[in-house]
Scaffold this motif. Structure first.
Motif, PDB file in Angstrom:
ATOM      1  N   LEU A 113       0.867  -1.170   0.000  1.00  0.00           N
ATOM      2  CA  LEU A 113       0.000   0.000   0.000  1.00  0.00           C
ATOM      3  C   LEU A 113       0.900   1.215   0.000  1.00  0.00           C
ATOM      4  CD1 LEU A 113      -2.827   1.259   0.134  1.00  0.00           C
ATOM      5  CD2 LEU A 113      -2.621   1.224   2.636  1.00  0.00           C
ATOM      6  N   ARG A 114       0.792   2.006  -1.042  1.00  0.00           N
ATOM      7  CA  ARG A 114       1.675   3.158  -1.186  1.00  0.00           C
ATOM      8  C   ARG A 114       0.932   4.426  -0.797  1.00  0.00           C
ATOM      9  NH1 ARG A 114       3.324   1.179  -7.237  1.00  0.00           N
ATOM     10  NH2 ARG A 114       4.926  -0.330  -6.657  1.00  0.00           N
ATOM     11  N   LEU A 115       1.693   5.383  -0.298  1.00  0.00           N
ATOM     12  CA  LEU A 115       1.138   6.689   0.038  1.00  0.00           C
ATOM     13  C   LEU A 115       1.808   7.732  -0.824  1.00  0.00           C
ATOM     14  CD1 LEU A 115      -0.728   8.403   1.754  1.00  0.00           C
ATOM     15  CD2 LEU A 115       1.095   8.558   3.460  1.00  0.00           C
ATOM     16  N   SER A 116       0.997   8.479  -1.556  1.00  0.00           N
ATOM     17  CA  SER A 116       1.505   9.515  -2.451  1.00  0.00           C
ATOM     18  C   SER A 116       0.806  10.829  -2.147  1.00  0.00           C
ATOM     19  CB  SER A 116       1.279   9.115  -3.918  1.00  0.00           C
ATOM     20  OG  SER A 116       2.005   7.941  -4.235  1.00  0.00           O
ATOM     21  N   THR A 117       1.248  11.892  -2.799  1.00  0.00           N
ATOM     22  CA  THR A 117       0.670  13.206  -2.548  1.00  0.00           C
ATOM     23  C   THR A 117       0.456  13.946  -3.862  1.00  0.00           C
ATOM     24  OG1 THR A 117       0.893  15.224  -1.210  1.00  0.00           O
ATOM     25  CG2 THR A 117       2.897  14.402  -2.275  1.00  0.00           C
ATOM     26  N   VAL A 118      -0.432  14.921  -3.812  1.00  0.00           N
ATOM     27  CA  VAL A 118      -0.652  15.850  -4.922  1.00  0.00           C
ATOM     28  C   VAL A 118      -0.222  17.238  -4.464  1.00  0.00           C
ATOM     29  CG1 VAL A 118      -2.387  17.083  -6.269  1.00  0.00           C
ATOM     30  CG2 VAL A 118      -2.513  14.626  -6.085  1.00  0.00           C
TER      31      VAL A 118
ATOM     32  N   PHE B 187       7.133   9.965   0.517  1.00  0.00           N
ATOM     33  CA  PHE B 187       6.015   9.651  -0.369  1.00  0.00           C
ATOM     34  C   PHE B 187       6.504   8.831  -1.561  1.00  0.00           C
ATOM     35  CE2 PHE B 187       4.018  13.439   1.634  1.00  0.00           C
ATOM     36  CZ  PHE B 187       2.809  12.847   2.001  1.00  0.00           C
ATOM     37  N   HIS B 188       5.645   7.951  -2.034  1.00  0.00           N
ATOM     38  CA  HIS B 188       6.009   7.146  -3.196  1.00  0.00           C
ATOM     39  C   HIS B 188       6.066   7.996  -4.448  1.00  0.00           C
ATOM     40  CE1 HIS B 188       5.060   4.514  -6.689  1.00  0.00           C
ATOM     41  NE2 HIS B 188       5.952   3.739  -6.107  1.00  0.00           N
ATOM     42  N   THR B 189       5.009   8.795  -4.687  1.00  0.00           N
ATOM     43  CA  THR B 189       4.924   9.668  -5.858  1.00  0.00           C
ATOM     44  C   THR B 189       4.381  11.017  -5.434  1.00  0.00           C
ATOM     45  OG1 THR B 189       4.451   7.755  -7.283  1.00  0.00           O
ATOM     46  CG2 THR B 189       3.948   9.931  -8.194  1.00  0.00           C
ATOM     47  N   ALA B 190       4.856  12.066  -6.064  1.00  0.00           N
ATOM     48  CA  ALA B 190       4.242  13.392  -5.929  1.00  0.00           C
ATOM     49  C   ALA B 190       3.689  13.768  -7.303  1.00  0.00           C
ATOM     50  CB  ALA B 190       5.252  14.420  -5.452  1.00  0.00           C
ATOM     51  N   TYR B 191       2.385  13.941  -7.352  1.00  0.00           N
ATOM     52  CA  TYR B 191       1.700  14.298  -8.586  1.00  0.00           C
ATOM     53  C   TYR B 191       1.363  15.784  -8.582  1.00  0.00           C
ATOM     54  CZ  TYR B 191       0.614   9.233  -8.760  1.00  0.00           C
ATOM     55  OH  TYR B 191       0.671   7.860  -8.775  1.00  0.00           O
ATOM     56  N   THR B 192       1.005  16.301  -9.750  1.00  0.00           N
ATOM     57  CA  THR B 192       0.402  17.619  -9.825  1.00  0.00           C
ATOM     58  C   THR B 192      -0.742  17.572 -10.817  1.00  0.00           C
ATOM     59  OG1 THR B 192       0.888  19.994  -9.890  1.00  0.00           O
ATOM     60  CG2 THR B 192       1.801  18.646 -11.674  1.00  0.00           C
ATOM     61  N   TYR B 193      -1.689  18.486 -10.675  1.00  0.00           N
ATOM     62  CA  TYR B 193      -2.801  18.569 -11.621  1.00  0.00           C
ATOM     63  C   TYR B 193      -2.299  19.197 -12.925  1.00  0.00           C
ATOM     64  CZ  TYR B 193      -6.330  17.791  -7.909  1.00  0.00           C
ATOM     65  OH  TYR B 193      -7.102  17.272  -6.904  1.00  0.00           O
ATOM     66  N   ASP B 194      -2.774  18.665 -14.035  1.00  0.00           N
ATOM     67  CA  ASP B 194      -2.416  19.224 -15.341  1.00  0.00           C
ATOM     68  C   ASP B 194      -3.622  19.992 -15.885  1.00  0.00           C
ATOM     69  OD1 ASP B 194      -1.125  19.864 -17.677  1.00  0.00           O
ATOM     70  OD2 ASP B 194      -1.317  17.879 -18.578  1.00  0.00           O
ATOM     71  N   HIS B 195      -3.742  21.239 -15.449  1.00  0.00           N
ATOM     72  CA  HIS B 195      -4.827  22.125 -15.882  1.00  0.00           C
ATOM     73  C   HIS B 195      -4.232  23.468 -16.300  1.00  0.00           C
ATOM     74  CE1 HIS B 195      -8.161  19.596 -14.592  1.00  0.00           C
ATOM     75  NE2 HIS B 195      -7.596  19.445 -13.402  1.00  0.00           N
TER      76      HIS B 195
ATOM     77  N   THR C 280      14.976  16.564  -6.899  1.00  0.00           N
ATOM     78  CA  THR C 280      14.727  15.313  -6.199  1.00  0.00           C
ATOM     79  C   THR C 280      15.538  14.201  -6.861  1.00  0.00           C
ATOM     80  OG1 THR C 280      12.781  14.870  -7.596  1.00  0.00           O
ATOM     81  CG2 THR C 280      12.402  15.977  -5.482  1.00  0.00           C
ATOM     82  N   ASP C 281      15.674  13.087  -6.144  1.00  0.00           N
ATOM     83  CA  ASP C 281      16.475  11.969  -6.654  1.00  0.00           C
ATOM     84  C   ASP C 281      15.702  10.657  -6.717  1.00  0.00           C
ATOM     85  OD1 ASP C 281      19.022  13.402  -6.872  1.00  0.00           O
ATOM     86  OD2 ASP C 281      18.960  13.446  -4.680  1.00  0.00           O
ATOM     87  N   ARG C 282      14.788  10.430  -5.764  1.00  0.00           N
ATOM     88  CA  ARG C 282      14.119   9.132  -5.643  1.00  0.00           C
ATOM     89  C   ARG C 282      12.620   9.216  -5.876  1.00  0.00           C
ATOM     90  NH1 ARG C 282      17.079  10.378  -1.581  1.00  0.00           N
ATOM     91  NH2 ARG C 282      15.281  10.714  -0.213  1.00  0.00           N
ATOM     92  N   LEU C 283      12.039  10.327  -5.570  1.00  0.00           N
ATOM     93  CA  LEU C 283      10.590  10.506  -5.625  1.00  0.00           C
ATOM     94  C   LEU C 283      10.069  10.334  -7.049  1.00  0.00           C
ATOM     95  CD1 LEU C 283       8.092  11.653  -3.946  1.00  0.00           C
ATOM     96  CD2 LEU C 283       8.769  13.894  -4.856  1.00  0.00           C
ATOM     97  N   ARG C 284       9.044   9.496  -7.215  1.00  0.00           N
ATOM     98  CA  ARG C 284       8.385   9.441  -8.519  1.00  0.00           C
ATOM     99  C   ARG C 284       7.545  10.702  -8.694  1.00  0.00           C
ATOM    100  NH1 ARG C 284       8.928   5.390 -11.731  1.00  0.00           N
ATOM    101  NH2 ARG C 284       7.181   6.152 -12.994  1.00  0.00           N
ATOM    102  N   LEU C 285       7.334  11.086  -9.947  1.00  0.00           N
ATOM    103  CA  LEU C 285       6.651  12.327 -10.280  1.00  0.00           C
ATOM    104  C   LEU C 285       5.606  12.048 -11.356  1.00  0.00           C
ATOM    105  CD1 LEU C 285       9.955  14.357 -10.696  1.00  0.00           C
ATOM    106  CD2 LEU C 285       8.458  14.447  -8.680  1.00  0.00           C
ATOM    107  N   GLY C 286       4.527  12.824 -11.352  1.00  0.00           N
ATOM    108  CA  GLY C 286       3.540  12.568 -12.388  1.00  0.00           C
ATOM    109  C   GLY C 286       2.400  13.559 -12.413  1.00  0.00           C
ATOM    110  N   THR C 287       1.527  13.361 -13.389  1.00  0.00           N
ATOM    111  CA  THR C 287       0.315  14.176 -13.516  1.00  0.00           C
ATOM    112  C   THR C 287      -0.879  13.379 -13.003  1.00  0.00           C
ATOM    113  OG1 THR C 287      -0.067  13.360 -15.770  1.00  0.00           O
ATOM    114  CG2 THR C 287       1.172  15.413 -15.527  1.00  0.00           C
ATOM    115  N   LEU C 288      -1.837  14.091 -12.435  1.00  0.00           N
ATOM    116  CA  LEU C 288      -3.058  13.451 -11.944  1.00  0.00           C
ATOM    117  C   LEU C 288      -4.215  14.448 -12.082  1.00  0.00           C
ATOM    118  CD1 LEU C 288      -3.272  10.577 -10.764  1.00  0.00           C
ATOM    119  CD2 LEU C 288      -3.499  11.622  -8.533  1.00  0.00           C
TER     120      LEU C 288
END
Length: 311
Positions: A13-18, A41-49, A74-82
């Motif tokens: 169970l992963r915990l991520s943030t926006v 955090f596993h991943t830090a996302y941002t909104y793509d708007h 950052t070096d390890r944190l996954r990144l993405g859009t949500l």
């Protein structure tokens, strides 16, 4: 931080943030992404708007340059859009941006993608807002074409909505065969796209229940969504366990109350883990907004909550 990260992996169970892109980079924006990595955090996302709801008349920065800057600090944190949507994106230009992001980040990018809505993005380019069916039609062409653009050296496509003429993305993604897609969908067409092209599935729950529903009704609706997803997987012969199930929190009847205390979050996380979710995403606090929350509690949730859940 390391203890928290080991716990996430052990529990599946992963915990991520926006992190909403509302702070100037040199006035708190950079610090949020650095903190997200520090907190484990596993991943830090941002909104793509282009703009979003109550934040329309305030600062709002672009997702791609924000993620590029985040990758550099950052070096390890996954990144993405949500999530990204076809409302103002084209597969050819998006593919080039994603390939570049994956290179800059060293293979840490996840693309959250969905059909989009009828908010400000839907009309910012001067078009009339599309109907839900029209949005679904576009997504059904967008996702497979984007998949090809990120895995093939040269792509030509002449579709109903999108075209590509010998579009090249060389050398391709760092992650093979391409960076992962997290497809947001609750309807049958979107779930089929997720099953065929996605490495993860995203939901916010049943929007009809947010204001007047109960947590129990919300969990039942989510259980129904997961059962529909399992059926879609069975229909195409894919193992449902091969896909991550992501819940973006804050839009179920519990709202922001899941961040009121560590205990409240532990209870929420445990109940949704039992349903089959493998990743929960919480919003980084923004004062005087729908995402206002106590910063200390937020950090404790990041570092302690899933450890308590494991106990």
């Amino acid at each position: 931080m390391l203890r928290g990260r080991r716990t996430l992996e052990r529990m599946s169970l992963r915990l991520s943030t926006v992190i909403l892109p509302v702070r100037p980079w040199h006035a708190g924006g950079r610090d949020q992404w650095v903190r997200a990595e520090r907190l484990g955090f596993h991943t830090a996302y941002t909104y793509d708007h282009l703009s979003w709801r109550t934040f329309r008349d305030g600062p709002w920065f672009g997702a791609v340059p924000t993620l590029t800057a985040a990758a550099a600090v950052t070096d390890r944190l996954r990144l993405g859009t949500l999530v990204t949507s076809p409302n103002f994106r084209h597969p050819v230009t998006l593919a080039k941006d994603l390939m570049s992001l994956d290179d800059i980040s060293g293979g840490r990018i996840t693309l959250g993608i969905g059909a989009g809505g009828n908010g400000f993005d839907a009309t910012a380019l001067g078009q009339e807002p599309w109907t839900p069916r029209e949005r679904a039609d576009r997504l059904a062409e967008f996702v497979p074409l984007l998949d090809r653009l990120l895995t093939e050296g040269a792509v030509t496509h002449h579709g109903t909505f999108y075209s590509a003429e010998e579009a090249r993305n060389i050398p391709g993604c760092v992650q093979g065969p391409r960076l992962p897609f997290a497809v947001a969908a609750t309807g049958p067409r979107g779930m089929k796209l997720a099953a065929r092209h996605g490495q993860a599935w995203v939901t916010t729950g049943d929007p009809k229940l947010k204001e007047d529903g109960t947590p129990e009704q919300s969990r039942e609706a989510l259980r129904g969504q997961l059962e529909k997803l399992d059926k879609v997987f069975a229909d195409i012969g894919r193992d449902p366990a091969s896909m991550d199930k992501i819940l973006l929190t804050g839009f179920t009847p519990e709202g922001g109350a899941v961040l009121d205390s560590v205990d409240a979050f532990v209870d929420f996380a445990g109940r949704h883990q039992e349903l089959g979710f493998t990743e929960l995403v919480i919003h980084a606090p923004i004062p005087d907004s729908d995402f206002a929350a106590d910063e200390t509690v937020f950090e404790r949730i990041a570092t302690e909550a899933l450890t308590q859940l494991d106990d």
